[in-house]
Motif scaffolding. Structure first.
Motif, PDB file in Angstrom:
ATOM      1  N   THR A  11      10.196  -2.884  -2.229  1.00 43.92           N
ATOM      2  CA  THR A  11      11.387  -3.265  -3.021  1.00 43.92           C
ATOM      3  C   THR A  11      11.663  -4.910  -2.762  1.00 43.92           C
ATOM      4  OG1 THR A  11      12.660  -1.200  -2.689  1.00 43.92           O
ATOM      5  CG2 THR A  11      14.008  -3.093  -2.857  1.00 43.92           C
ATOM      6  N   PRO A  12      12.111  -5.715  -3.750  1.00 45.65           N
ATOM      7  CA  PRO A  12      12.056  -7.137  -3.569  1.00 45.65           C
ATOM      8  C   PRO A  12      13.289  -7.411  -2.644  1.00 45.65           C
ATOM      9  CG  PRO A  12      12.047  -6.394  -6.125  1.00 45.65           C
ATOM     10  CD  PRO A  12      12.132  -5.225  -5.185  1.00 45.65           C
ATOM     11  N   ILE A  13      12.880  -8.311  -1.544  1.00 47.08           N
ATOM     12  CA  ILE A  13      13.643  -8.990  -0.798  1.00 47.08           C
ATOM     13  C   ILE A  13      14.052 -10.261  -0.817  1.00 47.08           C
ATOM     14  CG2 ILE A  13      13.958  -9.448   1.731  1.00 47.08           C
ATOM     15  CD1 ILE A  13      12.069  -7.141   2.225  1.00 47.08           C
ATOM     16  N   ILE A  14      14.982 -10.798  -0.899  1.00 48.19           N
ATOM     17  CA  ILE A  14      15.505 -12.180  -0.973  1.00 48.19           C
ATOM     18  C   ILE A  14      16.467 -12.600   0.200  1.00 48.19           C
ATOM     19  CG2 ILE A  14      17.017 -14.006  -2.173  1.00 48.19           C
ATOM     20  CD1 ILE A  14      16.877 -12.369  -4.787  1.00 48.19           C
ATOM     21  N   ASP A  42      17.179  -1.418  -5.291  1.00 49.20           N
ATOM     22  CA  ASP A  42      16.295  -2.236  -6.350  1.00 49.20           C
ATOM     23  C   ASP A  42      15.989  -3.736  -5.779  1.00 49.20           C
ATOM     24  OD1 ASP A  42      16.203  -0.349  -8.513  1.00 49.20           O
ATOM     25  OD2 ASP A  42      18.302  -0.407  -8.315  1.00 49.20           O
ATOM     26  N   MET A  43      16.971  -4.092  -4.746  1.00 47.05           N
ATOM     27  CA  MET A  43      16.970  -5.271  -4.027  1.00 47.05           C
ATOM     28  C   MET A  43      17.510  -5.435  -2.946  1.00 47.05           C
ATOM     29  SD  MET A  43      17.734  -9.107  -5.973  1.00 47.05           S
ATOM     30  CE  MET A  43      16.702  -8.557  -7.229  1.00 47.05           C
ATOM     31  N   VAL A  44      16.941  -6.175  -2.000  1.00 53.02           N
ATOM     32  CA  VAL A  44      17.804  -6.306  -0.933  1.00 53.02           C
ATOM     33  C   VAL A  44      18.057  -7.895  -0.513  1.00 53.02           C
ATOM     34  CG1 VAL A  44      17.550  -6.042   1.855  1.00 53.02           C
ATOM     35  CG2 VAL A  44      16.821  -4.140   0.179  1.00 53.02           C
ATOM     36  N   PHE A  45      19.165  -8.268  -0.006  1.00 48.97           N
ATOM     37  CA  PHE A  45      19.342  -9.466   0.672  1.00 48.97           C
ATOM     38  C   PHE A  45      19.541  -9.366   2.102  1.00 48.97           C
ATOM     39  CE2 PHE A  45      21.434 -10.241  -3.971  1.00 48.97           C
ATOM     40  CZ  PHE A  45      20.789 -11.410  -4.105  1.00 48.97           C
ATOM     41  N   VAL A  46      19.027 -10.285   2.614  1.00 54.43           N
ATOM     42  CA  VAL A  46      19.054 -10.164   4.115  1.00 54.43           C
ATOM     43  C   VAL A  46      19.313 -11.674   4.904  1.00 54.43           C
ATOM     44  CG1 VAL A  46      16.331 -10.382   4.175  1.00 54.43           C
ATOM     45  CG2 VAL A  46      17.834  -9.296   6.135  1.00 54.43           C
ATOM     46  N   ASP A  47      19.996 -11.780   5.730  1.00 51.42           N
ATOM     47  CA  ASP A  47      20.259 -13.080   6.380  1.00 51.42           C
ATOM     48  C   ASP A  47      19.300 -12.869   7.718  1.00 51.42           C
ATOM     49  OD1 ASP A  47      21.446 -15.284   7.618  1.00 51.42           O
ATOM     50  OD2 ASP A  47      23.001 -14.233   8.439  1.00 51.42           O
ATOM     51  N   VAL A  85      18.603 -13.237  -8.900  1.00 47.51           N
ATOM     52  CA  VAL A  85      18.362 -11.669  -9.036  1.00 47.51           C
ATOM     53  C   VAL A  85      17.841 -11.402 -10.363  1.00 47.51           C
ATOM     54  CG1 VAL A  85      19.881  -9.772  -9.515  1.00 47.51           C
ATOM     55  CG2 VAL A  85      20.401 -11.234  -7.408  1.00 47.51           C
ATOM     56  N   ARG A  86      18.207 -11.972 -11.518  1.00 46.01           N
ATOM     57  CA  ARG A  86      17.672 -12.143 -12.775  1.00 46.01           C
ATOM     58  C   ARG A  86      16.253 -11.968 -12.933  1.00 46.01           C
ATOM     59  NH1 ARG A  86      22.557 -14.434 -14.092  1.00 46.01           N
ATOM     60  NH2 ARG A  86      21.580 -16.484 -14.514  1.00 46.01           N
ATOM     61  N   SER A  87      15.963 -13.096 -12.372  1.00 46.38           N
ATOM     62  CA  SER A  87      14.155 -13.540 -12.237  1.00 46.38           C
ATOM     63  C   SER A  87      13.583 -12.403 -11.612  1.00 46.38           C
ATOM     64  CB  SER A  87      14.008 -14.976 -12.000  1.00 46.38           C
ATOM     65  OG  SER A  87      14.234 -15.001 -10.435  1.00 46.38           O
ATOM     66  N   LYS A  95      20.827  -1.103  -7.809  1.00 51.53           N
ATOM     67  CA  LYS A  95      21.768  -1.217  -6.703  1.00 51.53           C
ATOM     68  C   LYS A  95      21.243  -1.948  -5.640  1.00 51.53           C
ATOM     69  CE  LYS A  95      23.293   2.373  -3.389  1.00 51.53           C
ATOM     70  NZ  LYS A  95      23.241   3.903  -3.073  1.00 51.53           N
ATOM     71  N   ILE A  96      21.938  -2.832  -5.002  1.00 48.99           N
ATOM     72  CA  ILE A  96      21.621  -3.928  -4.093  1.00 48.99           C
ATOM     73  C   ILE A  96      22.120  -3.749  -2.793  1.00 48.99           C
ATOM     74  CG2 ILE A  96      21.502  -6.577  -3.888  1.00 48.99           C
ATOM     75  CD1 ILE A  96      21.572  -6.930  -6.801  1.00 48.99           C
ATOM     76  N   LEU A  97      21.327  -4.145  -1.740  1.00 49.76           N
ATOM     77  CA  LEU A  97      21.842  -3.911  -0.357  1.00 49.76           C
ATOM     78  C   LEU A  97      22.031  -5.193   0.225  1.00 49.76           C
ATOM     79  CD1 LEU A  97      22.600  -2.543   2.069  1.00 49.76           C
ATOM     80  CD2 LEU A  97      20.370  -2.621   2.928  1.00 49.76           C
ATOM     81  N   VAL A  98      23.384  -5.705   0.623  1.00 46.64           N
ATOM     82  CA  VAL A  98      23.548  -7.028   1.183  1.00 46.64           C
ATOM     83  C   VAL A  98      23.587  -6.914   2.623  1.00 46.64           C
ATOM     84  CG1 VAL A  98      25.164  -8.954   1.196  1.00 46.64           C
ATOM     85  CG2 VAL A  98      24.715  -7.639  -1.022  1.00 46.64           C
ATOM     86  N   ILE A  99      22.771  -7.462   3.418  1.00 47.36           N
ATOM     87  CA  ILE A  99      22.655  -7.409   4.899  1.00 47.36           C
ATOM     88  C   ILE A  99      23.092  -8.861   5.355  1.00 47.36           C
ATOM     89  CG2 ILE A  99      21.293  -7.209   7.016  1.00 47.36           C
ATOM     90  CD1 ILE A  99      19.261  -5.749   5.044  1.00 47.36           C
ATOM     91  N   GLU A 100      24.312  -8.911   5.925  1.00 45.43           N
ATOM     92  CA  GLU A 100      25.142 -10.474   6.117  1.00 45.43           C
ATOM     93  C   GLU A 100      25.992  -9.976   7.163  1.00 45.43           C
ATOM     94  OE1 GLU A 100      25.830 -13.547   7.034  1.00 45.43           O
ATOM     95  OE2 GLU A 100      24.584 -13.926   5.171  1.00 45.43           O
ATOM     96  N   ASP A 101      26.089 -11.011   8.221  1.00 43.33           N
ATOM     97  CA  ASP A 101      27.074 -10.437   9.164  1.00 43.33           C
ATOM     98  C   ASP A 101      28.148 -11.570   8.999  1.00 43.33           C
ATOM     99  OD1 ASP A 101      25.276 -12.878   9.951  1.00 43.33           O
ATOM    100  OD2 ASP A 101      26.613 -12.827  12.018  1.00 43.33           O
TER     101      ASP A 101
END
Length: 238
Positions: A76-79, A50-55, A115-117, A6-12
């Motif tokens: 939790t990993p943050i990209i 399991d992962m977070v994307f943040v702008d 994401v995979r790596s 499960k991934i959270l995408v934080i993007e406006d």
């Protein structure tokens, strides 16, 4: 294969948010989205990802501030996904706790490869920790994960299964604040809102059992957020 991730995408930006969401959905990942910092922090404090994307360039809160706050209670990993290509911005985000940095515009395949790596690296570290750490010690507290036994001042104490699972979860995240929802997701099956009161009861009982003999405070309450096990330095009972 990816259905439990499960991934959270934080993007406006709607277009970027939709691009990432479509890529994740197509590849079998679960995801949620937040279009601003306030809603993102609310989700991060009440849900486990399991992962977070943040702008970084959000309309209300800078992405670096979100990373800083999230790192106070989660590993939790943050990209980072950002139009900022300056090295100082990248270094700042990484120093605050981001795991990777992807500059806009980006290729969807590159995003999925990141994401995979990242997930592989996280899984490797989790497996390595599981293999190497069979005994946990903290002050006078000792947990033997193999025999599922708990000792305080070398005397075994008897815990109910939920108490034992709560103690292990806190011990494996010593020094980190675990949110109520994270604990419920990990320890309860199909947790519902009313289980929060049960969590408080079990934590109170657990505290009494482990602190009665040691006279040390192992578990801290963070009101409105969750609980944390603190590192105790004493090694023998006074």
């Amino acid at each position: 294969m990816n259905r439990n991730i499960k991934i959270l995408v934080i993007e406006d930006e709607g277009a970027i948010r939709n691009l990432i969401s479509t890529a994740l959905q197509t590849n079998g990942y679960k995801y949620e989205v937040a279009s601003n910092g306030s809603s993102a922090l609310s989700l991060l404090s009440t849900h486990q990802y399991d992962m977070v994307f943040v702008d970084l360039g959000l309309p209300d809160i800078d992405g670096v501030e979100i990373i800083r706050k999230y790192r106070t209670f989660s590993t939790t990993p943050i990209i980072v996904i950002s139009a900022r290509s300056n090295d100082d911005d990248k270094i700042n985000a990484l120093d605050e706790g981001a795991d990777d940095y992807l500059t806009k515009p980006f290729n969807v395949e590159e995003l999925l490869a990141r994401v995979r790596s990242t997930l592989r690296r996280t899984q490797y570290l989790d497996n390595k920790q599981t293999e190497e750490e069979h005994i946990f010690t903290n002050g006078l507290l000792k947990i033997d994960y193999i025999s599922q036994s708990v000792f305080v001042a070398d005397e075994e104490i008897h815990l109910m299964p939920i108490e034992y699972n709560l103690l292990c979860l806190l011990a494996k995240n010593v020094g980190k604040v675990l949110t109520h929802q994270y604990i419920l997701d990990k320890v309860w099956v199909n947790a519902i809102e009313s289980d929060l009161s049960s969590l408080r009861v079990y934590l109170t009982s657990l505290r009494k059992k482990i602190e009665k003999k040691s006279h040390e405070k192992y578990i801290q309450t963070h009101i409105g957020v969750g609980y944390k096990m603190v590192r105790v330095t004493s090694t023998e009972e006074e």
